[in-house]
Design a protein around this motif. Structure first.
Motif, PDB file in Angstrom:
ATOM      1  N   THR A  88      34.966  34.572  41.731  1.00  0.00           N
ATOM      2  CA  THR A  88      35.845  35.402  40.910  1.00  0.00           C
ATOM      3  C   THR A  88      35.321  35.638  39.494  1.00  0.00           C
ATOM      4  O   THR A  88      35.938  36.354  38.715  1.00  0.00           O
ATOM      5  N   ASN A  89      34.181  35.014  39.160  1.00  0.00           N
ATOM      6  CA  ASN A  89      33.512  35.259  37.880  1.00  0.00           C
ATOM      7  C   ASN A  89      32.044  35.519  38.167  1.00  0.00           C
ATOM      8  O   ASN A  89      31.427  34.766  38.905  1.00  0.00           O
ATOM      9  N   LYS A  90      31.483  36.564  37.609  1.00  0.00           N
ATOM     10  CA  LYS A  90      30.095  36.905  37.893  1.00  0.00           C
ATOM     11  C   LYS A  90      29.258  36.905  36.620  1.00  0.00           C
ATOM     12  O   LYS A  90      29.540  37.642  35.680  1.00  0.00           O
ATOM     13  N   VAL A 102      38.490  38.032  37.463  1.00  0.00           N
ATOM     14  CA  VAL A 102      39.163  37.467  36.287  1.00  0.00           C
ATOM     15  C   VAL A 102      39.102  38.449  35.110  1.00  0.00           C
ATOM     16  O   VAL A 102      40.058  38.592  34.357  1.00  0.00           O
ATOM     17  N   HIS A 103      37.985  39.119  34.979  1.00  0.00           N
ATOM     18  CA  HIS A 103      37.852  40.137  33.929  1.00  0.00           C
ATOM     19  C   HIS A 103      38.599  41.418  34.307  1.00  0.00           C
ATOM     20  O   HIS A 103      39.345  41.969  33.503  1.00  0.00           O
ATOM     21  N   ALA A 115      46.237  39.453  33.940  1.00  0.00           N
ATOM     22  CA  ALA A 115      46.341  39.892  35.331  1.00  0.00           C
ATOM     23  C   ALA A 115      45.217  39.305  36.171  1.00  0.00           C
ATOM     24  O   ALA A 115      45.399  38.980  37.347  1.00  0.00           O
ATOM     25  N   GLY A 116      44.040  39.128  35.556  1.00  0.00           N
ATOM     26  CA  GLY A 116      42.894  38.585  36.279  1.00  0.00           C
ATOM     27  C   GLY A 116      43.082  37.135  36.681  1.00  0.00           C
ATOM     28  O   GLY A 116      42.751  36.730  37.803  1.00  0.00           O
ATOM     29  N   MET A 120      43.152  36.000  40.529  1.00  0.00           N
ATOM     30  CA  MET A 120      42.236  34.971  41.033  1.00  0.00           C
ATOM     31  C   MET A 120      43.003  33.910  41.821  1.00  0.00           C
ATOM     32  O   MET A 120      42.644  33.579  42.957  1.00  0.00           O
ATOM     33  N   ARG A 121      44.037  33.404  41.212  1.00  0.00           N
ATOM     34  CA  ARG A 121      44.807  32.319  41.846  1.00  0.00           C
ATOM     35  C   ARG A 121      45.531  32.824  43.091  1.00  0.00           C
ATOM     36  O   ARG A 121      45.559  32.161  44.127  1.00  0.00           O
ATOM     37  N   ARG A 122      46.111  34.023  43.000  1.00  0.00           N
ATOM     38  CA  ARG A 122      46.848  34.593  44.132  1.00  0.00           C
ATOM     39  C   ARG A 122      45.931  34.786  45.348  1.00  0.00           C
ATOM     40  O   ARG A 122      46.300  34.480  46.480  1.00  0.00           O
TER      41      ARG A 122
END
Length: 342
Positions: A88-90, A102-103, A115-116, A120-122
């Motif tokens: 979820t993070n690049k 996330v971004h 919202a990110g 991510m968690r959802r």
């Protein structure tokens, strides 16, 4: 000041209260964590296959992919532990390009970190609920770990982060498997020093707190290839490379010597189709040498529903918008081939 403070984001506790991990999923994670721990400590002969998209850019297609993976897992679970990549993070080499959900929860819109974090968690929770498979993610930002520390079963530390002190110290507080990649230079001693640091206790400042950690004995190495001063890719998955890593492990006081081979990135020169050949060579090396068999505990594969990659906004469902990936048909066949080697 050159910083513009846009808004204060919710704490990890607040995000977790808004999107709690259901009790039944906590039990699934605990069982999966224990399975992976047994592999890394040598109690289990199962083999880890960390596989999935280069970047988890879309909840629907990612959960679709993991659902397909879960059906394959049912057929190979006696030999393999399939761990979906939900990254979820690049990291971006130049700082440009899509940086992960996330971004940008919507890759075609501007950044929205609140919202990110929720997206991510959802997505991670939905994936576990629908498939029973807990995932791997990359810890690009150590301060974000607390937002998903109750969800992940595997964490990778990237080639550009492995030399960073805060990453190493944060990993020392994990209770799940963490893989340290070799840096882009290919210096294996840097990677092993990072493992050493993470396996030992530390005191440091984290998210405004003074904290103590006990060390993470599940920290291990990931070989992902290197880049020389001329910009050429140098693979490090060959038999000789694995023997060298064995020798270097033998000279250091490290718990649970283990290695995972990343079949893409500089090992494949980002030629995604080469991952099949690379994985098969690694599996063959494990057959040839009992010490290598004990050392190499798993592989990483970049794979999605559609092969290759597209630009942001390309519109092809299940096709990477970052690095090119194997398509589903080749990925499924490769998993069965890996199981045959075991």
């Amino acid at each position: 000041m050159s910083f513009e403070f846009v808004r204060k984001l919710p704490t990890p506790v607040e995000i977790k209260e808004a999107l709690p991990m259901p009790e039944e999923l906590k039990k699934i994670k605990a069982a999966r964590d224990a399975e992976i721990r047994d592999v890394l400590t040598g109690k289990s002969n199962k083999f880890l296959v960390i596989i999935g998209p280069c970047s988890a850019d879309n909840e629907e297609s990612v959960c679709d992919y993991v659902s397909r993976l879960a059906k394959v897992n049912e057929k190979v679970s006696d030999k393999l532990i399939l761990i979906p990549r939900i990254y979820t993070n690049k990291p971006r080499t130049t700082g440009e390009g899509y940086k992960g959900i996330v971004h940008q929860p919507d890759p075609e819109k501007k950044s929205d970190f609140l919202a990110g974090l929720m997206a991510m968690r959802r997505m991670h929770i939905r994936s576990i609920a629908e498939t029973g498979l807990t995932a791997a993610d990359e810890m690009l930002y150590p301060e974000n770990w607390r937002y998903i520390d109750d969800i992940l079963s595997y964490v990778a530390i990237g080639a550009r982060s492995v030399e960073d002190q805060q990453h190493r110290l944060t990993v020392s507080g994990f209770d799940v498997a963490a893989g340290m990649k070799n840096p882009t230079s290919g210096d294996l001693s840097v990677m092993l020093n990072s493992v050493y640091a993470a396996q030992h206790p530390h005191s440091f400042i984290y998210r405004g707190w003074e904290v103590n950690t006990t060390g993470n004995e599940l920290t291990h190495t990931i070989l992902r290839g290197a880049t020389n001063k001329h910009g050429n890719n140098i693979p490090n998955y060959h038999y000789e490379d694995l023997n060298l890593l064995l020798e270097m492990y033998g000279k250091m006081d490290l718990k649970n010597p283990a290695c995972v081979i990343d079949s893409n990135h500089s090992n494949s020169g980002k030629k995604f189709e080469q991952q099949i050949r690379i994985i098969k060579e690694v599996m063959h090396s494990r057959k040839l040498n009992a010490d290598i068999h004990r050392l190499v505990k798993g592989v990483m594969i970049e794979s999605y529903i559609e092969e290759g990659c597209q630009k942001v906004g390309g519109g092809v469902y299940g096709k990477s918008i970052t690095d090119p990936c194997l398509g589903w048909a080749d990925s499924e066949r490769l998993i069965y081939d890996i199981a045959e080697y075991e």
